[in-house]
Design an enzyme around this catalytic site. Structure first.
Site, PDB file in Angstrom:
ATOM      1  CB  VAL A  63      -0.974  -0.012   1.207  1.00  0.00           C
ATOM      2  CG1 VAL A  63      -0.238   0.144   2.527  1.00  0.00           C
ATOM      3  CG2 VAL A  63      -2.064   1.013   1.063  1.00  0.00           C
ATOM      4  CB  CYS A  64       1.798   3.942  -1.866  1.00  0.00           C
ATOM      5  SG  CYS A  64       0.861   4.035  -3.413  1.00  0.00           S
ATOM      6  NE  ARG A  65      -0.351  10.849  -1.669  1.00  0.00           N
ATOM      7  CZ  ARG A  65       0.584  11.775  -1.505  1.00  0.00           C
ATOM      8  NH1 ARG A  65       0.517  12.605  -0.499  1.00  0.00           N
ATOM      9  NH2 ARG A  65       1.569  11.897  -2.367  1.00  0.00           N
ATOM     10  N   GLY A  67      -1.920   4.145  -4.748  1.00  0.00           N
ATOM     11  CA  GLY A  67      -1.775   2.907  -5.500  1.00  0.00           C
ATOM     12  C   GLY A  67      -0.696   2.894  -6.556  1.00  0.00           C
ATOM     13  CG  MET A  91      -2.306   4.116   3.457  1.00  0.00           C
ATOM     14  SD  MET A  91      -3.060   2.880   4.561  1.00  0.00           S
ATOM     15  CE  MET A  91      -3.662   3.911   5.906  1.00  0.00           C
TER      16      MET A  91
END
Length: 113
Positions: A63-65, A67, A91
């Site tokens: 996961v990142c902010r 995708g 996220m």
């Protein structure tokens, strides 16, 4: 190459488990602002040097902010023998569906940066 992905709604409600773990590849300031409980933090640019720190699980959700970075890390991990899946919408999507977001700072309001 198609990167496997999953929507936040499709993730197990409880992570990590013996079978699945969550790897957060955002930068330190993003992590400090708020992250998923139980996630492991390794910033994207450090992943190749820190492979030995990846969570031990059958499947790693990345996961990142939003995708994008996590899709690149997912492709990298899968090319190197891991079973990784990108968390689409990141996220932002996680928080939008009401999944918990926590901060390591006591009394801090956790949020997605």
């Amino acid at each position: 190459m198609q990167v496997p992905g999953v929507q936040p709604e499709e993730l197990p409600a409880e992570l990590p488990t013996a079978a699945a773990a969550l790897l957060d590849v955002r930068e330190a300031d993003e992590w400090a602002a708020g992250h998923a409980p139980g996630a492991r933090h390794i910033p994207m640019n450090e992943v190749p040097q820190r492979l030995d720190e990846l969570p031990e699980a059958d499947q790693i959700y990345v996961v990142c902010r939003s995708g994008g970075r996590s899709a690149r890390v997912t492709a990298y991990l899968n090319a190197h023998g891991w079973d990784a899946v990108n968390v689409e919408r990141g996220m932002n999507g996680w928080a939008a569906i009401g999944r918990p977001v926590v901060s390591d700072e006591p009394d801090a309001e956790a949020y997605v940066l």
